[in-house]
Design a protein around this motif. Structure first.
Motif, PDB file in Angstrom:
ATOM      1  N   ASP A 167      27.786  45.029  39.631  1.00 15.59           N
ATOM      2  CA  ASP A 167      26.810  44.730  38.580  1.00 15.59           C
ATOM      3  C   ASP A 167      26.375  43.255  38.669  1.00 15.59           C
ATOM      4  O   ASP A 167      27.192  42.359  38.469  1.00 15.59           O
TER       5      ASP A 167
ATOM      6  N   ALA B 145      27.494  40.867  36.140  1.00 10.23           N
ATOM      7  CA  ALA B 145      28.926  40.648  35.920  1.00 10.23           C
ATOM      8  C   ALA B 145      29.592  39.995  37.128  1.00 10.23           C
ATOM      9  O   ALA B 145      30.785  39.742  37.107  1.00 10.23           O
TER      10      ALA B 145
ATOM     11  N   ARG C 103      31.314  37.676  39.526  1.00  5.91           N
ATOM     12  CA  ARG C 103      32.029  36.404  39.392  1.00  5.91           C
ATOM     13  C   ARG C 103      32.841  36.190  40.649  1.00  5.91           C
ATOM     14  O   ARG C 103      33.420  37.110  41.199  1.00  5.91           O
TER      15      ARG C 103
ATOM     16  N   GLY D  25      37.472  44.510  40.384  1.00 10.33           N
ATOM     17  CA  GLY D  25      37.195  45.395  39.256  1.00 10.33           C
ATOM     18  C   GLY D  25      35.822  45.243  38.629  1.00 10.33           C
ATOM     19  O   GLY D  25      35.605  45.730  37.527  1.00 10.33           O
ATOM     20  N   ILE D  26      34.893  44.554  39.274  1.00 21.01           N
ATOM     21  CA  ILE D  26      33.542  44.461  38.707  1.00 21.01           C
ATOM     22  C   ILE D  26      32.901  45.847  38.737  1.00 21.01           C
ATOM     23  O   ILE D  26      32.981  46.556  39.743  1.00 21.01           O
ATOM     24  N   GLN D  27      32.298  46.236  37.623  1.00 21.00           N
ATOM     25  CA  GLN D  27      31.639  47.535  37.553  1.00 21.00           C
ATOM     26  C   GLN D  27      30.581  47.645  38.643  1.00 21.00           C
ATOM     27  O   GLN D  27      29.838  46.708  38.905  1.00 21.00           O
TER      28      GLN D  27
END
Ligand SMILES: Cc1cc2nc3c(=O)[nH]c(=O)nc-3n(C[C@H](O)[C@H](O)[C@H](O)COP(=O)(O)OP(=O)(O)OC[C@H]3O[C@@H](n4cnc5c(N)ncnc54)[C@H](O)[C@@H]3O)c2cc1C
Ligand SMILES: Cc1cc2nc3c(=O)[nH]c(=O)nc-3n(C[C@H](O)[C@H](O)[C@H](O)COP(=O)(O)OP(=O)(O)OC[C@H]3O[C@@H](n4cnc5c(N)ncnc54)[C@H](O)[C@@H]3O)c2cc1C
Lengths: 432, 254
Positions: free
Chosen positions: B12, B15, B17, B28-30
Motif C-alpha cells: 500500500d 503505508a 515505511r 506486514g505492509i498491507q
C-alpha cells in the motif's frame, strides 16, 4: 432482479464486528463483513492497550502469533500541574511472562490480523464498502444499502460501525449524541528507535510501559493524557469531554501540544519523529446514553452501542465481548428460526450477565461526580505538588516546623472535610 | 473478444515505511492492487460491455486480495502464476506471463503503465516484445470502432493519436476513467468465480528459463544531503562574487 442474500451482515470491521463475524463463521453461519476502509484498521485510531483475557475468549493463545507491540509490565499514573508531576508506579515481572496481562498494539496491524482470523473461519470480508442505510420491510430491518454499490439482504444485521454510529441513528435505535456524551481525543504516533524506548522507559526488549496522566494534561478538564510504548513508536494523546472543550474553548490539539511539552513528558519524547496524527471520538455517555440495543432484525455492538469504560481505557474488549454475545444471540435465534426483537432480546440478558452492563452501571456517575468537583483535577494536583515540594526541599527549617506548615497548607487547600466527603461519595459510587 | 488484464499486488503506497535496520520495507505492509492496473481493468470491463466476451485477470505472484477485488469489479476469472523463481525481475515476470498468454491467445492485453513499487515500466513492453505484438503505452483515452482502437496517448509535450488493431498490448495511465467500486452483488458473485493457480512447471517453464537478468541488492535510504546555498534575488555581479567566495572557501578554485 433477485435479491442478493446472506444469513448475517456485519457493518464495520473493528474489534466488535470482527468478533461477531468470527463467532458466527465458526458456527457455520454465512456472514459478510462490510467495511468502508480499504482494509480493516486502515483508518483506525487506537492509543492501543489490548487486554489478554477478553481477547483470548475469541482467539485462545492469540499472543503467540498476533502482531503485538510490547507486553505492558509497568503502569504509571501521573498527576500533573503545569510544571510538576506526582505519580504512582506499579511494575511486575509477572505481566512480562506468558500468558501476559496486556499489550500495546497498533490498530492498523491488529485489526487486519484479527479480521484475517474471521476470514480463515469462513467469513467474507468486503472492504471499500460504505453502508449508507438499513433496509426495512414490514417494520423490520432486512438488509443494508451501500449507495451505488447496491443492496444486500440478510436475516440479521449487526451494526458495528463504531463511535457516533450513523446507522444506529438511521435505524431509529439511537438519538443524536450530545457533546457531553463523547470525548474528543487527539493522538500522535511518534517514532523512536527500539533501543531508545528501552533506555528511556527502563524496560527490556518486548516489554513496555503505559502512562496515564491527569490534571494539567487536560488543562484540568475531565479526561486524561496517555503515553504507551510500542515496539519502535510511542502512542501519545490526550482527550477530554467534547462539551467541556466547547465551554472552555479549548482545542484538543493544543492540549496535546502542551502535554507533550510538559517537563515530565518532554524528555521521554525528545527527538521522536511524527508518523501520524489523528483525532477521534470516544463514546462516554455510557449507561446514560445507551441506544436501543436490538430490534427486529438488528443488533448494535461495540462503540456503536457506547460500550466503553473510559476509566480503564477499555473499549476494544467491550467491543469484542459484545460482538461475541451478539453472535451467540443470533445462533440461538437461528436455531429457533426467529429473528424478531423478542428473540434478539436475549442479547440484553447476555450483556447483563457479562461485565459489560454492570461495569457501565458502576461507572455511570463518574462523569457527573468529577464535573461537580472541578477542583479534583485542578486544585488537588497543585496542592499535593506544593506539599511534596515543601517536604523534599532541605532548607534548614526544623522538620517538625516544616511538617506542621505542610499540614496547615494542605488543610487549607484540600479542605479535609470536603476531601472526606468526596472520598466517601466516590467509594460509595464505585463499590455499591 | 478475450481481454486479459495484468495485475500486480504492491505494498500500500500510503503505508510504505522503510526500516533501516532490516534494509527493507517494514514487514506486514498491507498489499493492494497496483493503481494503474485497476484503470487497466476498468478499461477492459468497458470494452467487454461494448463488444462482449471475457475479461481474465492474471498475476505473477500471489495476489489474493487484489484478484478478489478484480473479480468483484466484474472480471470473469483470475489466474495466479506462482513459483520459487517468480516474480523475479521484470523479464522473468514477462516470461511467465507470456507462457500463459500463448495458451490463452487473448485479443487485447491491458496492463498498467508501471507499478508503484519497482516501477520499471518494463513488463508490458517485454510481454509485447516476447509475443511480437504491437504495444501502445501511456494510454489516456481510447475508443474501439470497426475492430480498430483509436488511442490517445500522453507524450512529453502533448498528446499523440494512434490507430491499432488487435491483438495488441495497451498500458494504462490514470487519466482513463476511474475504476468502478465493486457492487455488493459483484462482491458476492466473486466468491463463485474461478481462480486458477498455475506453477512455472505447469507452464512448461524450467528454472533456467526464469533466470533473472537483474540482481536485486535490497533497499537503502538515500544519504541526506545538506541544504545547499541558494543565491537568489541579487544582482548578477554580486551573485558571481558570492559564488566565487563560496567555491574558494571550499578550496575548489585551486
Ligand atoms: C485515541 C483512542 C485511544 C483508545 N485507546 C484504547 C485502548 O488503549 N484500549 C482499548 O481497549 N480501547 C481504546 N480505545 C477505544 C477503542 O478503540 C474502541 O472502543 C474500539 O475500537 C471499538 O470497536 P468497534 O469495533 O466498536 O468500533 P471501531 O473500531 O471504531 O470500528 C468500526 C468500523 O466500522 C467501519 N465503519 C464505520 N461506518 C461504516 C459504514 N457506514 N459502512 C461500513 N463500515 C463502516 C469503520 O471504518 C471501522 O473500521 C481508544 C479509542 C481512541 C479513539
Ligand atoms: C532477486 C530479485 C528480488 C526482487 N525482490 C523484490 C522485492 O522484494 N520487492 C519488489 O518490489 N520488487 C522486487 N524485485 C523486482 C520485481 O519483482 C520486478 O521488477 C517486477 O516484478 C517487475 O515489474 P515492475 O514492478 O517493475 O512492473 P512494471 O513493468 O512497472 O509494471 C507494468 C505493468 O506490468 C504488469 N505487471 C508487472 N508485474 C506484474 C506481475 N507480477 N503480475 C502481473 N502483472 C504484472 C502490471 O500491469 C503493471 O502495471 C526483485 C527482483 C529480483 C531480481
Amino acid at each position: 432482479m433477485s435479491q442478493e442474500r446472506v444469513e448475517v451482515i456485519v457493518v464495520g470491521a473493528g474489534p466488535a464486528g470482527v468478533a461477531a463475524a468470527l463467532t458466527l463463521a465458526r458456527a457455520g453461519v454465512e456472514v459478510v463483513v462490510l467495511e468502508r476502509g480499504a482494509y480493516p484498521g486502515a483508518k483506525n485510531v487506537m492509543g492501543g492497550i489490548l487486554y489478554r483475557q477478553p481477547t483470548e475468549e475469541l482467539v485462545p493463545g492469540f499472543w503467540r502469533e498476533a502482531p503485538l507491540e510490547r507486553a505492558i509490565v509497568e503502569q504509571r499514573y501521573l498527576l500533573l500541574t503545569d510544571e510538576d508531576a506526582l505519580g504512582v508506579t506499579y511494575r511486575t515481572p509477572a505481566f512480562g511472562q506468558p500468558p501476559y496481562n496486556a499489550f500495546s498494539v497498533l490498530r492498523a496491524e491488529w485489526d487486519r490480523w484479527f479480521a484475517q482470523q474471521a476470514e480463515n473461519a469462513g467469513a467474507l470480508l468486503a472492504t471499500g464498502v460504505t453502508v449508507e442505510d438499513v433496509l426495512w420491510e414490514d417494520g423490520r430491518i432486512v438488509g443494508v444499502r451501500a449507495g451505488e454499490q447496491g443492496e444486500l439482504y440478510a436475516d440479521v444485521v449487526i451494526l458495528a460501525d463504531g463511535a457516533n454510529s450513523l446507522l444506529a441513528q438511521k435505524a431509529g435505535l439511537a438519538r443524536e449524541w450530545r457533546p457531553e456524551e463523547q470525548a474528543l481525543v487527539a493522538k500522535e504516533l511518534l517514532r523512536l528507535s527500539e533501543t531508545e524506548i528501552e533506555r528511556r522507559f527502563g524496560v527490556p526488549p518486548g516489554q513496555g510501559v503505559a502512562i496515564e496522566a491527569f490534571g494539567a494534561s487536560t488543562g484540568g478538564l475531565l479526561g486524561y493524557g496517555f503515553l504507551y510504548t510500542n515496539r519502535d513508536t510511542v502512542s501519545v494523546g490526550t482527550g477530554a469531554l467534547l462539551s467541556d472543550l466547547i465551554t472552555h474553548e479549548v482545542n484538543v490539539s493544543d492540549l496535546l501540544d502542551r502535554f507533550k511539552r510538559h517537563p515530565a513528558i518532554a524528555p521521554l519524547l525528545e527527538g521522536a519523529e511524527l508518523v501520524e496524527y489523528s483525532a477521534h471520538l470516544i463514546p462516554e455517555g455510557g449507561w446514560r446514553a445507551l441506544p436501543t440495543l436490538f430490534t427486529d432484525g438488528a443488533l448494535v455492538v461495540g462503540d456503536a452501542a457506547g460500550f466503553v469504560n473510559p476509566l480503564s481505557r477499555e473499549g476494544s474488549n467491550f467491543a469484542m465481548i459484545s460482538g461475541k454475545l451478539a453472535a451467540e444471540t443470533i445462533l440461538e435465534a437461528r436455531a429457533a428460526g426467529d429473528f424478531s426483537a423478542f428473540a434478539l432480546s436475549r442479547y440484553w440478558q447476555k450483556l447483563e450477565e457479562s461485565f459489560i452492563l454492570s461495569d457501565l452501571e458502576t461507572i455511570r456517575n463518574v462523569t457527573p461526580f468529577v464535573h461537580q468537583r472541578p477542583y479534583l483535577l485542578r486544585e488537588y494536583p497543585e496542592a499535593l505538588a506544593r506539599a511534596f515540594q515543601h517536604y523534599l526541599t532541605v532548607d534548614g527549617t526544623p522538620k517538625a516546623q516544616k511538617y506542621r506548615a505542610i499540614v496547615r497548607e494542605l488543610m487549607r487547600d484540600v479542605r479535609p472535610t470536603r476531601l472526606l466527603r468526596d472520598v466517601l461519595a466516590g467509594v460509595f459510587q464505585l463499590a455499591r | 473478444m478475450k481481454i486479459v488484464v495484468l495485475l500486480k499486488e504492491v505494498p500500500d503506497p500510503n503505508a510504505v515505511r522503510y526500516d533501516p535496520r532490516l534494509g527493507d520495507l517494514v514487514p506486514g505492509i498491507q498489499r493492494v492492487a497496483n493503481e494503474y492496473d485497476l484503470y487497466a481493468l476498468e478499461a477492459a470491463l468497458r470494452l467487454r460491455e461494448q463488444v462482449g466476451g471475457e475479461v481474465v485477470v492474471a498475476s505473477v505472484g500471489p495476489a489474493r486480495d487484489a484478484l478478489n477485488r478484480a473479480l468483484a469489479m466484474g472480471a470473469d476469472r483470475a489466474v495466479t502464476l506462482e513459483g520459487e523463481a517468480l516474480p523475479g525481475d521484470a523479464w522473468t515476470t514477462a516470461r511467465a506471463l507470456v507462457a500463459w498468454l500463448q495458451r490463452e491467445q487473448p485479443d487485447v492485453i491491458w496492463c498498467g503503465q508501471e507499478t508503484s513499487d519497482s516501477g520499471t515500466g518494463n513488463v508490458g513492453p517485454a510481454v509485447a516484445a516476447q509475443l511480437d505484438l504491437p504495444l501502445v503505452s501511456n494510454v489516456v483515452g481510447w475508443e474501439f470502432r470497426d475492430r480498430v482502437f483509436e488511442i490517445e496517448r500522453e507524450i512529453e509535450d502533448g498528446h499523440q493519436f494512434q490507430e491499432v488493431a488487435p491483438p495488441v498490448v495497451l498500458c494504462a495511465l490514470s487519466a482513463l476513467p476511474q475504476p468502478r467500486l465493486p457492487t455488493l452483488r459483484g462482491i458476492m458473485d466473486a466468491r463463485r468465480k474461478p481462480v486458477e493457480r498455475l506453477t512455472a512447471a505447469d507452464l512448461g517453464l524450467s528454472d533456467d528459463a526464469l533466470q533473472p537478468l537483474v540482481q536485486w541488492e535490497g533497499l537503502s535510504q538515500p544519504v541526506a544531503k545538506a541544504a545547499g546555498v541558494v543565491v537568489q534575488d541579487v544582482p548578477p555581479d554580486e551573485a558571481v562574487e558570492r559564488l566565487l567566495t563560496f567555491l574558494e572557501s571550499r578550496g575548489l578554485l585551486g
